[in-house]
Design a protein around this motif. Sequence first.
Motif, PDB file in Angstrom:
ATOM      1  N   MET B   1       1.081  -1.440   0.232  1.00  0.00           N
ATOM      2  CA  MET B   1       0.349  -0.221   0.444  1.00  0.00           C
ATOM      3  C   MET B   1       0.681   1.595   0.002  1.00  0.00           C
ATOM      4  SD  MET B   1      -3.504  -0.401  -0.058  1.00  0.00           S
ATOM      5  CE  MET B   1      -4.496  -1.340   0.120  1.00  0.00           C
ATOM      6  N   PRO B   2       0.331   2.211  -0.722  1.00  0.00           N
ATOM      7  CA  PRO B   2       1.304   3.343  -0.632  1.00  0.00           C
ATOM      8  C   PRO B   2       1.061   3.824   0.292  1.00  0.00           C
ATOM      9  CG  PRO B   2      -0.312   2.927  -2.834  1.00  0.00           C
ATOM     10  CD  PRO B   2      -0.464   1.947  -1.816  1.00  0.00           C
ATOM     11  N   ALA B   3       1.920   5.257   0.652  1.00  0.00           N
ATOM     12  CA  ALA B   3       1.280   6.032   1.974  1.00  0.00           C
ATOM     13  C   ALA B   3       1.983   7.581   1.675  1.00  0.00           C
ATOM     14  CB  ALA B   3       1.941   6.266   3.431  1.00  0.00           C
ATOM     15  N   LEU B   4       1.210   8.905   2.362  1.00  0.00           N
ATOM     16  CA  LEU B   4       1.607  10.386   2.286  1.00  0.00           C
ATOM     17  C   LEU B   4       2.792   9.990   2.804  1.00  0.00           C
ATOM     18  CD1 LEU B   4       1.187  12.904   0.488  1.00  0.00           C
ATOM     19  CD2 LEU B   4      -1.055  12.516   1.670  1.00  0.00           C
ATOM     20  N   ARG B  52       3.111  16.702  -9.014  1.00  0.00           N
ATOM     21  CA  ARG B  52       4.504  15.054  -8.111  1.00  0.00           C
ATOM     22  C   ARG B  52       4.962  14.956  -9.531  1.00  0.00           C
ATOM     23  NH1 ARG B  52       3.691  14.212  -2.956  1.00  0.00           N
ATOM     24  NH2 ARG B  52       1.810  14.928  -1.663  1.00  0.00           N
ATOM     25  N   ASP B  91       8.209  15.253   0.773  1.00  0.00           N
ATOM     26  CA  ASP B  91       6.589  15.192   0.866  1.00  0.00           C
ATOM     27  C   ASP B  91       6.535  13.939   0.061  1.00  0.00           C
ATOM     28  OD1 ASP B  91       4.102  15.157   0.297  1.00  0.00           O
ATOM     29  OD2 ASP B  91       4.102  17.254   0.258  1.00  0.00           O
ATOM     30  N   ILE B  93       4.545  10.263  -1.715  1.00  0.00           N
ATOM     31  CA  ILE B  93       4.150   9.056  -1.797  1.00  0.00           C
ATOM     32  C   ILE B  93       4.267   8.067  -2.070  1.00  0.00           C
ATOM     33  CG2 ILE B  93       1.927   8.759  -2.654  1.00  0.00           C
ATOM     34  CD1 ILE B  93       0.668  10.654  -3.765  1.00  0.00           C
ATOM     35  N   CYS B 224      -1.557  11.596 -11.548  1.00  0.00           N
ATOM     36  CA  CYS B 224      -1.409  11.455  -9.857  1.00  0.00           C
ATOM     37  C   CYS B 224      -0.466  10.359  -9.647  1.00  0.00           C
ATOM     38  CB  CYS B 224      -2.824  10.575  -9.570  1.00  0.00           C
ATOM     39  SG  CYS B 224      -2.787   9.509 -10.242  1.00  0.00           S
ATOM     40  N   ILE B 226      -0.592   7.356  -9.054  1.00  0.00           N
ATOM     41  CA  ILE B 226      -2.083   6.039  -7.724  1.00  0.00           C
ATOM     42  C   ILE B 226      -2.485   5.637  -8.778  1.00  0.00           C
ATOM     43  CG2 ILE B 226      -1.293   7.220  -6.030  1.00  0.00           C
ATOM     44  CD1 ILE B 226      -3.861   8.406  -5.734  1.00  0.00           C
ATOM     45  N   GLY B 227      -2.918   5.733 -10.118  1.00  0.00           N
ATOM     46  CA  GLY B 227      -4.050   5.008 -11.300  1.00  0.00           C
ATOM     47  C   GLY B 227      -5.837   5.573 -10.694  1.00  0.00           C
ATOM     48  N   ALA B 228      -5.300   7.095 -10.882  1.00  0.00           N
ATOM     49  CA  ALA B 228      -7.014   7.663 -10.271  1.00  0.00           C
ATOM     50  C   ALA B 228      -7.055   8.721 -11.923  1.00  0.00           C
ATOM     51  CB  ALA B 228      -6.911   7.991  -9.747  1.00  0.00           C
ATOM     52  N   TYR B 249       0.013   2.896 -12.145  1.00  0.00           N
ATOM     53  CA  TYR B 249      -0.862   1.975 -11.314  1.00  0.00           C
ATOM     54  C   TYR B 249      -0.759   0.033 -12.192  1.00  0.00           C
ATOM     55  CZ  TYR B 249      -4.614   0.230  -9.048  1.00  0.00           C
ATOM     56  OH  TYR B 249      -5.508  -0.200  -8.202  1.00  0.00           O
TER      57      TYR B 249
END
Lengths: 304, 263
Positions: B1-4, B52, B91, B93, B224, B226-228, B249
């Motif tokens: 799982m990715p995290a910020l 980013r 900062d 992800i 993004c 994250i695949g969105a 993704y």
Amino acid sequence: MIDMSVNIAGLKMKNPVIAASGTFGFGGQFLPFMDLNKLGGISVKGLTLAPRKGNKSPRIAETPGGILNSVGLQNPGVESFIKDEIPWLKGYDTAIIANVAGNTVEDYCKMAEIINSVDEVSAIEVNVSCPNVKEGGVSFGVSACLIEEVTSKMRRLYKKTLIVKLTPNVTSIVETAKAAEAGGADCVSLINTLLGMAVDIHTKRPILANNTGGLSGPCVKPVAVRMVSEVYRNVKIPVIGMGGISSGEDAVEFLLAGASAVMVGTANLVEPDACVKVEEGIERYLEKYGYKSIGDIVGKLELY
Amino acid sequence: MPALLKEEIINVEQIAPGIFKMVIFSPYTAENAKPGQFVNIKCKEGLDAYLRRPISICEINRDEKTITIVFQVKGKGTKFLSEKKTGDIIDMIAPLGWGTFSLEPVENAVIVGGGIGIFPLYELSRSLKSKCSDITVILGFRNKELTVMEKEFESAASRLLIATDDGSYGVRGFTTDILEDILKEGKKDMIYACGPLPMLKKVARIAEKYGVNCEISLEERMGCGIGACLVCACKTKYGDDWEHSHVCYNGPVFNSREVIFDD
């Protein structure tokens, strides 16, 4: 205690912050970063009757304070959305808004009929404003006549909240907003992206493979606020405002200008928890000035 | 799982003209990252370089709880990133990308890297070392000045071959020519590659010609991460048809047989 809930023509939400279509997928990618239960709603990735592959890459270009995109409505189709996404998404306490786009009036009507039978979906957002597909989308959105026709035909088939999403790429957005209202829309949402272009001066080619794309992000906010303010003063139906919102302060500008709720889009790409931050920021503003509910500030902008 | 995450920079150094190596203290990333994954960094707060920047992970150090990234200054974002100093907070992800290099034990592996594409291959090579009896690494650079991480790769491979475009270091020529010579020499079980698209395309063709399984790490303009947002599309096979997969993704690593290269 501040009441953050809103009721927009029957669309009840716990707060006025909605994740904007096209920037949030169907929500699943954001689970590691935020609690979807904290969202007022999710306007899902633009759906079409049949799956769409979308445009060629590159589909994105960074511009000062924003981005241009030309995804071209890549999506798995409305049936796949109902079969694969609704079952898990309905487990969250947030309003599901189906954003739909079509090539023909019949496409829009078929989707209205299909979604009308899906209880978990609280509203339809009619996308007549995507600048990145040739066939339909924006060709409907720039014509007041076609907006009225699509809206009135969908109105007969869809019982719940019908939102029409407007494009800013028109001479008068008030005219298209009035057409949606005349067609029986419950609400209008604005603005979709502004048509733009970015050039790679070294290759002498556009950065986007589609040549043009939709501009979004903080750079479009002043245009969006102006349009929301104009539309609010000229239609009776509620307005959902969007365009470059990335903080509570940004959202409050829209609410004061007349938006009953807001959508957060491009900011999700940079800060995956942007929607939550916007919601908290709005709440802090209400608290600071002693307001009790969102309705207390909607349209409270005093023009000179 | 990715995290910020907000993590501390332990070290930044310039290792070649315009190429920077940054060590970041990030227990979560070090614990969870896999070879081939990347981090998505907000290079500067605010609107300048708004998006980013995706940067591949070059080294994962679980003991030290650090990751290392190596990047080339290409535009505004990477310029801001290169100006960060030890002790600054970053900062990001991380870790990102669900398509990672497979680490199945094989007898003979070949790793092919070109230019800034070599960096994610370092962690891969390290991870494969105990699993493969023979790892040949072929790295290509523009010239001697831009040749980096030679010592590191030497220690992570059984054999290291270097090619430069102008012949100022190693062999003059292309990594793909060396790859083909090696495949002619004897059977290899797996090819891994990362680098410019024309190189990857050629590697994929060579892999097909010699019947060797091959994984390639792709790059595309990303949003993004994250695949969105669906912007970093690449063409992949889908039954008899094709579809648009997404580098952030579904990738960045794909089996070369899945990828469709447009001419």
